[in-house]
Design an enzyme around this catalytic site. Structure first.
Site, mmCIF file in Angstrom:
data_model
loop_
_atom_site.group_PDB
_atom_site.id
_atom_site.type_symbol
_atom_site.label_atom_id
_atom_site.label_comp_id
_atom_site.label_asym_id
_atom_site.label_seq_id
_atom_site.Cartn_x
_atom_site.Cartn_y
_atom_site.Cartn_z
ATOM 1 N N SER A 1 0.858 -1.190 0.000
ATOM 2 C CA SER A 1 0.000 0.000 0.000
ATOM 3 C C SER A 1 0.891 1.236 0.000
ATOM 4 O O SER A 1 2.042 1.168 0.443
ATOM 5 C CB SER A 1 -0.874 0.003 1.262
ATOM 6 O OG SER A 1 -1.585 1.220 1.369
ATOM 7 N N TYR B 1 -1.696 -1.138 10.562
ATOM 8 C CA TYR B 1 -1.868 -1.467 9.142
ATOM 9 C C TYR B 1 -0.620 -1.051 8.358
ATOM 10 O O TYR B 1 -0.078 -1.829 7.558
ATOM 11 C CB TYR B 1 -3.110 -0.747 8.581
ATOM 12 C CG TYR B 1 -3.290 -0.903 7.090
ATOM 13 C CD1 TYR B 1 -3.943 -2.014 6.566
ATOM 14 C CD2 TYR B 1 -2.801 0.054 6.198
ATOM 15 C CE1 TYR B 1 -4.104 -2.174 5.189
ATOM 16 C CE2 TYR B 1 -2.958 -0.098 4.822
ATOM 17 C CZ TYR B 1 -3.608 -1.207 4.336
ATOM 18 O OH TYR B 1 -3.754 -1.367 2.971
#
Ligand SMILES: NC(=O)c1ccc[n+]([C@@H]2O[C@H](COP(=O)([O-])OP(=O)(O)OC[C@H]3O[C@@H](n4cnc5c(N)ncnc54)[C@H](O)[C@@H]3O)[C@@H](O)[C@H]2O)c1
Length: 258
Positions: A141, A156
């Site tokens: 990401s 995350y």
């Protein structure tokens, strides 16, 4: 000749979103695709690909579970005889919360899915890929590699930073076996991932930075899963034969200004 003609691709988290779109696109490019997911909707994606003339198999699989992955990879190899490409895509946003309110169970859930799941999938994929070389595409990401301002996403971000680091280390380790390893770093992509995102107390830690839709760095705003799947297709195919050990950002330039 189609980009993935004669190839077999395994894709995790393929019941919806980016993984499902990879399945559809890879099948259109000539690959036989094996869709793995905990969600039964993977069977519908599989049927859809079949109706359009593609070859697909859905296997229910939890990437946190070693035995579940072993069965899935065995079934893939038995069904199609080889595995050339693995897209390690299954992932969750999990909980977004201040670090001092982040329960251990929520940390464990994120690490189990995003990092342990990636490790286990790679571990099962590599013996197959070593037979004739291939491509591993790990879903990272921009959050954790380029941008850090989304409140409460520290855990995350840490899992995705680890995924990107894993891709680079593995590119070195596996290059001699003809296996390329790259990480894809999407920005904000229109999928249903937020349906399962939980949030606690984000206001006090919000940095106040929001997605700049009108930025000159962006050709467009939020992208669709197709934009990410096309990059995965490139990394899976021979078009990227000299690309390994890199993060490919798919964020339309967002992280330049975020
Ligand atoms: N959507 C975004 O904006 C965005 C941005 C950056 C990175 N990503 C990453 O892209 C990947 C796909 O995200 P998406 O947006 O398509 O999400 P999504 O929720 O639409 O799809 C994710 C899929 O993974 C599956 N999955 C989750 N846990 C699993 C498990 N334990 N075992 C097997 N399958 C499991 C889900 O069932 C789902 O089908 C994720 O790794 C995510 O972190 C997404």
């Amino acid at each position: 000749m189609e980009l993935l003609q004669g190839k077999v691709a395994v894709i995790t988290g393929a019941a919806r979103g980016i993984g499902a779109e990879c399945g559809r696109r890879f099948a259109r490019a000539g690959a036989a695709v094996v869709l793995l997911d905990v969600r039964d909707e993977g069977a519908q994606v599989c049927d859809e690909i079949g109706r359009h003339g593609g070859q697909a198999l859905f296997v229910g699989c939890d990437v946190r579970d070693d035995d579940s992955l072993r069965t899935a990879f065995d079934r893939a190899a038995t069904a199609f005889g080889r595995i050339d490409v693995v897209v390690v895509n299954a992932g969750i946003n999990g909980l977004r919360a201040p670090i001092d309110r982040f329960p251990l169970e929520a940390f464990d859930e994120l690490v189990a899915t995003n990092l342990r799941g990636t490790f286990l999938t790679v571990r099962h994929a590599v013996p197959h890929l070593k037979r004739a070389g291939g491509s591993l595409v790990l879903m990272s990401s921009v959050n954790g590699t380029q941008t850090f301002h989304h409140a409460g996403t520290s855990v995350y971000c840490a899992t995705k930073a680890a995924v990107s680091a894993l891709a680079r280390s593995l590119a070195l380790e596996l290059g001699r076996d003809g296996i390329r390893v790259n990480a894809v770093c999407p920005g904000h992509i229109r999928t249903a991932i937020d349906e399962t995102t939980r949030r606690i107390d984000l206001e006090p830690i919000d940095a106040g930075l929001s997605f700049r839709n009108g930025s000159p760095a962006l050709r467009r705003g939020v992208a669709d899963a197709a934009e990410v799947a096309d990059v995965c297709l490139f990394l899976a195919s021979e078009l990227s034969r000299h690309v390994s050990g890199t993060d490919v950002l798919v964020d339309g330039g967002h992280s330049l200004v975020a």
